[in-house]
Design an enzyme around this catalytic site. Structure first.
Site, PDB file in Angstrom:
ATOM      1  N   ILE A  13      -3.965  10.046   2.216  1.00 12.75           N
ATOM      2  CA  ILE A  13      -4.142  11.502   2.080  1.00 12.75           C
ATOM      3  C   ILE A  13      -5.328  11.836   1.181  1.00 12.75           C
ATOM      4  O   ILE A  13      -6.028  12.838   1.420  1.00 12.75           O
ATOM      5  CB  ILE A  13      -2.835  12.178   1.580  1.00 12.75           C
ATOM      6  CG1 ILE A  13      -2.874  13.657   1.903  1.00 12.75           C
ATOM      7  CG2 ILE A  13      -2.585  11.945   0.101  1.00 12.75           C
ATOM      8  CD1 ILE A  13      -2.947  14.001   3.358  1.00 12.75           C
ATOM      9  N   SER A  35      -7.874   3.864  -8.764  1.00 12.25           N
ATOM     10  CA  SER A  35      -7.257   3.098  -7.690  1.00 12.25           C
ATOM     11  C   SER A  35      -7.114   1.666  -8.162  1.00 12.25           C
ATOM     12  O   SER A  35      -8.079   1.085  -8.673  1.00 12.25           O
ATOM     13  CB  SER A  35      -8.150   3.192  -6.454  1.00 12.25           C
ATOM     14  OG  SER A  35      -7.977   2.079  -5.640  1.00 12.25           O
ATOM     15  N   ARG A  36      -5.928   1.111  -7.988  1.00 12.44           N
ATOM     16  CA  ARG A  36      -5.724  -0.274  -8.427  1.00 12.44           C
ATOM     17  C   ARG A  36      -6.499  -1.239  -7.546  1.00 12.44           C
ATOM     18  O   ARG A  36      -6.916  -2.296  -7.961  1.00 12.44           O
ATOM     19  CB  ARG A  36      -4.235  -0.612  -8.409  1.00 12.44           C
ATOM     20  CG  ARG A  36      -3.404   0.234  -9.351  1.00 12.44           C
ATOM     21  CD  ARG A  36      -1.939   0.093  -9.048  1.00 12.44           C
ATOM     22  NE  ARG A  36      -1.686   0.315  -7.629  1.00 12.44           N
ATOM     23  CZ  ARG A  36      -0.553   0.081  -7.021  1.00 12.44           C
ATOM     24  NH1 ARG A  36       0.461  -0.368  -7.703  1.00 12.44           N
ATOM     25  NH2 ARG A  36      -0.421   0.302  -5.735  1.00 12.44           N
ATOM     26  N   LYS A  91       2.615  16.603  -2.491  1.00 16.83           N
ATOM     27  CA  LYS A  91       4.042  16.760  -2.226  1.00 16.83           C
ATOM     28  C   LYS A  91       4.653  15.392  -1.967  1.00 16.83           C
ATOM     29  O   LYS A  91       3.949  14.508  -1.501  1.00 16.83           O
ATOM     30  CB  LYS A  91       4.302  17.690  -1.037  1.00 16.83           C
ATOM     31  CG  LYS A  91       3.557  17.368   0.258  1.00 16.83           C
ATOM     32  CD  LYS A  91       3.817  16.151   1.065  1.00 16.83           C
ATOM     33  CE  LYS A  91       5.190  15.745   1.433  1.00 16.83           C
ATOM     34  NZ  LYS A  91       5.160  14.597   2.430  1.00 16.83           N
ATOM     35  N   ASP A 169      10.280  12.207   3.517  1.00 18.26           N
ATOM     36  CA  ASP A 169       8.848  12.367   3.182  1.00 18.26           C
ATOM     37  C   ASP A 169       8.199  13.361   4.151  1.00 18.26           C
ATOM     38  O   ASP A 169       7.592  14.337   3.699  1.00 18.26           O
ATOM     39  CB  ASP A 169       8.122  11.015   3.183  1.00 18.26           C
ATOM     40  CG  ASP A 169       6.638  11.195   2.920  1.00 18.26           C
ATOM     41  OD1 ASP A 169       6.263  11.356   1.745  1.00 18.26           O
ATOM     42  OD2 ASP A 169       5.854  11.230   3.887  1.00 18.26           O
TER      43      ASP A 169
HETATM   44  P1  NAP Z   1      -0.808   5.698   0.723  1.00 15.07           P
HETATM   45  O1  NAP Z   1      -1.787   5.648   1.828  1.00 15.07           O
HETATM   46  O2  NAP Z   1       0.169   4.594   0.581  1.00 15.07           O
HETATM   47  O3  NAP Z   1      -1.635   5.893  -0.610  1.00 15.07           O
HETATM   48  C1  NAP Z   1      -1.061   5.944  -1.880  1.00 15.07           C
HETATM   49  C2  NAP Z   1      -2.027   5.362  -2.880  1.00 15.07           C
HETATM   50  O4  NAP Z   1      -1.473   5.447  -4.177  1.00 15.07           O
HETATM   51  C3  NAP Z   1      -2.303   3.920  -2.577  1.00 15.07           C
HETATM   52  O5  NAP Z   1      -3.529   3.797  -1.881  1.00 15.07           O
HETATM   53  C4  NAP Z   1      -2.339   3.244  -3.919  1.00 15.07           C
HETATM   54  O6  NAP Z   1      -3.688   2.983  -4.225  1.00 15.07           O
HETATM   55  C5  NAP Z   1      -1.794   4.252  -4.898  1.00 15.07           C
HETATM   56  N1  NAP Z   1      -0.568   3.710  -5.499  1.00 15.07           N
HETATM   57  C6  NAP Z   1       0.480   3.163  -4.843  1.00 15.07           C
HETATM   58  N2  NAP Z   1       1.405   2.779  -5.724  1.00 15.07           N
HETATM   59  C7  NAP Z   1       0.928   3.082  -6.946  1.00 15.07           C
HETATM   60  C8  NAP Z   1       1.420   2.903  -8.252  1.00 15.07           C
HETATM   61  N3  NAP Z   1       2.605   2.309  -8.466  1.00 15.07           N
HETATM   62  N4  NAP Z   1       0.660   3.336  -9.274  1.00 15.07           N
HETATM   63  C9  NAP Z   1      -0.540   3.894  -9.062  1.00 15.07           C
HETATM   64  N5  NAP Z   1      -1.056   4.089  -7.844  1.00 15.07           N
HETATM   65  C10 NAP Z   1      -0.329   3.685  -6.803  1.00 15.07           C
HETATM   66  O7  NAP Z   1       0.054   7.042   0.788  1.00 15.07           O
HETATM   67  P2  NAP Z   1      -0.408   8.473   1.328  1.00 15.07           P
HETATM   68  O8  NAP Z   1      -0.079   8.564   2.776  1.00 15.07           O
HETATM   69  O9  NAP Z   1      -1.787   8.765   0.902  1.00 15.07           O
HETATM   70  O10 NAP Z   1       0.666   9.382   0.587  1.00 15.07           O
HETATM   71  C11 NAP Z   1       0.562   9.664  -0.794  1.00 15.07           C
HETATM   72  C12 NAP Z   1       1.295  10.975  -1.036  1.00 15.07           C
HETATM   73  O11 NAP Z   1       0.675  11.980  -0.250  1.00 15.07           O
HETATM   74  C13 NAP Z   1       2.768  10.926  -0.599  1.00 15.07           C
HETATM   75  O12 NAP Z   1       3.574  11.606  -1.514  1.00 15.07           O
HETATM   76  C14 NAP Z   1       2.778  11.660   0.732  1.00 15.07           C
HETATM   77  O13 NAP Z   1       4.003  12.346   0.956  1.00 15.07           O
HETATM   78  C15 NAP Z   1       1.637  12.647   0.530  1.00 15.07           C
HETATM   79  N6  NAP Z   1       1.058  13.071   1.808  1.00 15.07           N
HETATM   80  C16 NAP Z   1       0.642  12.142   2.738  1.00 15.07           C
HETATM   81  C17 NAP Z   1       0.169  12.580   3.962  1.00 15.07           C
HETATM   82  C18 NAP Z   1      -0.327  11.621   5.022  1.00 15.07           C
HETATM   83  O14 NAP Z   1      -0.609  12.067   6.165  1.00 15.07           O
HETATM   84  N7  NAP Z   1      -0.484  10.335   4.746  1.00 15.07           N
HETATM   85  C19 NAP Z   1       0.106  13.945   4.259  1.00 15.07           C
HETATM   86  C20 NAP Z   1       0.483  14.845   3.272  1.00 15.07           C
HETATM   87  C21 NAP Z   1       0.962  14.399   2.053  1.00 15.07           C
HETATM   88  P3  NAP Z   1      -4.082   1.640  -5.007  1.00 15.07           P
HETATM   89  O15 NAP Z   1      -3.167   0.546  -4.536  1.00 15.07           O
HETATM   90  O16 NAP Z   1      -5.502   1.438  -4.674  1.00 15.07           O
HETATM   91  O17 NAP Z   1      -3.882   1.985  -6.451  1.00 15.07           O
END
Ligand code: NAP
Length: 311
Positions: A13, A35-36, A91, A169
């Site tokens: 996102i 970002s880790r 969110k 989610d």
């Molecule tokens: P994602 O692709 O898994 O990305 C999350 C990022 O957060 C990872 O790239 C990771 O980056 C970092 N992360 C993970 N665990 C962590 C930790 N313990 N400490 C610090 N950083 C951490 O997930 P996403 O889809 O972007 O979703 C993230 C949020 O956005 C969720 O709450 C989701 O509901 C919301 N969202 C997502 C979408 C969608 O379409 N994907 C749409 C609307 C809202 P590093 O490993 O590089 O640190």
């Protein structure tokens, strides 16, 4: 004043929506990423975490947008508020009601803006639907949110962990729209959750709310095109249907004109207003409904969920 903002967590996102929305909004400048894994936007410095960022760029950041999974947001947001930064939360804002309540108190104590964003509330039909429903009595509510978890969450292990929300989610997006448009509060009466035997969070959930005929069905095992609709009937026999996550609106079967979808630019426009005014905007209702559903839940074990090779 340009708001110098950092993205905390650089996943799907952050890349797909936050980076282009910040770039298109003259109120903001993206000055850092944490970002880790070391991934970042073109030319933007990247740090391992917020502490490293603050140490390397003292006085050079005004705000953060926290795009990590929800279970780690509270600690990051608390540190950011304590450091004097405005905070935008993806969110769902936090993993628990206690965490978001604590952040609201901290933001008020340190005078920093806190915004819990709900992107689906910025869908183009939400204001029109809320206006149509104002002053009405709703007789029937049917939320249907079905999609394929493999398509939308490929490889995201965190969604299955405690605090990962599972099917809530995406389901919480529907609840964020429903709570924004309905003239009355949604009170959970029953919740049936289906849990894969090897996972901590539900793959499907059916909720019943107080009211004559109010329910929601969320399912991640759906194949083919996603179905994300909210149908409402009022006691005056008005029928309102929001389709495609709020991108379309039908009133008594007739399509209502709608603007193109621009959810994240609209979130950033709102955040800029809040920062300028020094105010917070935190709506906990969608999270409260999920928490209530988890409190009341009847749980059924279903077949284990495993990603297929390459996911
Ligand atoms: P994602 O692709 O898994 O990305 C999350 C990022 O957060 C990872 O790239 C990771 O980056 C970092 N992360 C993970 N665990 C962590 C930790 N313990 N400490 C610090 N950083 C951490 O997930 P996403 O889809 O972007 O979703 C993230 C949020 O956005 C969720 O709450 C989701 O509901 C919301 N969202 C997502 C979408 C969608 O379409 N994907 C749409 C609307 C809202 P590093 O490993 O590089 O640190």
């Amino acid at each position: 004043m340009t708001i110098r903002i950092a993205l905390i967590g650089f996943g799907k996102i952050a890349r797909d929506q936050h980076v282009p929305s910040i770039a298109a909004d003259p109120h903001f400048e993206l000055v850092a990423v944490t970002s880790r894994s070391g991934e970042t936007a073109d030319g933007v410095p990247c740090f391992a975490d917020l502490g490293a960022l603050l140490a390397a760029m003292p006085g050079q950041i005004d705000a953060v947008a926290i795009c990590t999974p929800p279970d780690v947001r509270h600690a990051i947001a608390a540190d950011a508020l304590d450091a004097g930064l405005a905070v935008l939360l993806e969110k769902p804002p936090t993993a628990t009601l206690g965490e978001i309540e604590d952040l609201v108190q901290r933001a008020a104590a340190c005078g920093q803006p806190l915004h819990a964003s709900w992107h689906s509330q910025h869908a183009p039909t939400v204001r029109a639907a809320a206006a149509l429903l104002r002053g009405t009595v709703v007789r029937r509510l049917r939320i249907t949110w079905r999609e394929d978890v493999r398509k939308w969450h490929s490889g995201q292990e965190w969604i299955w962990e405690p605090g990962g929300f599972g099917v809530f989610d995406p389901g919480i997006n529907a609840l964020s729209i429903a709570t924004a448009i309905l003239p009355e509060r949604l009170i959970v009466r029953a919740a049936d959750l289906q849990l894969p035997g090897n996972r901590q969070t539900p793959i499907a959930a059916d909720l019943t709310f107080a009211g004559e005929d109010f329910s929601a069905a969320f399912d991640w095992r759906h194949q083919g095109d996603e179905e994300r609709t909210i149908e409402i009937e009022t006691t005056t026999n008005r029928h309102i249907k929001l389709g495609d996550s709020g991108a379309s609106l039908f009133v008594d079967g007739i399509a209502h004109p709608v603007e193109p979808r621009a959810e994240y630019p609209s979130i950033y426009a709102r955040f800029a207003e809040l920062v300028a005014a020094g105010q917070s905007d935190v709506d906990v209702e969608p999270l409260r409904i999920v928490a209530d559903a988890l409190l009341l839940a009847r749980r059924t074990m279903v077949e284990p969920f495993v990603w297929t090779a390459g996911e």
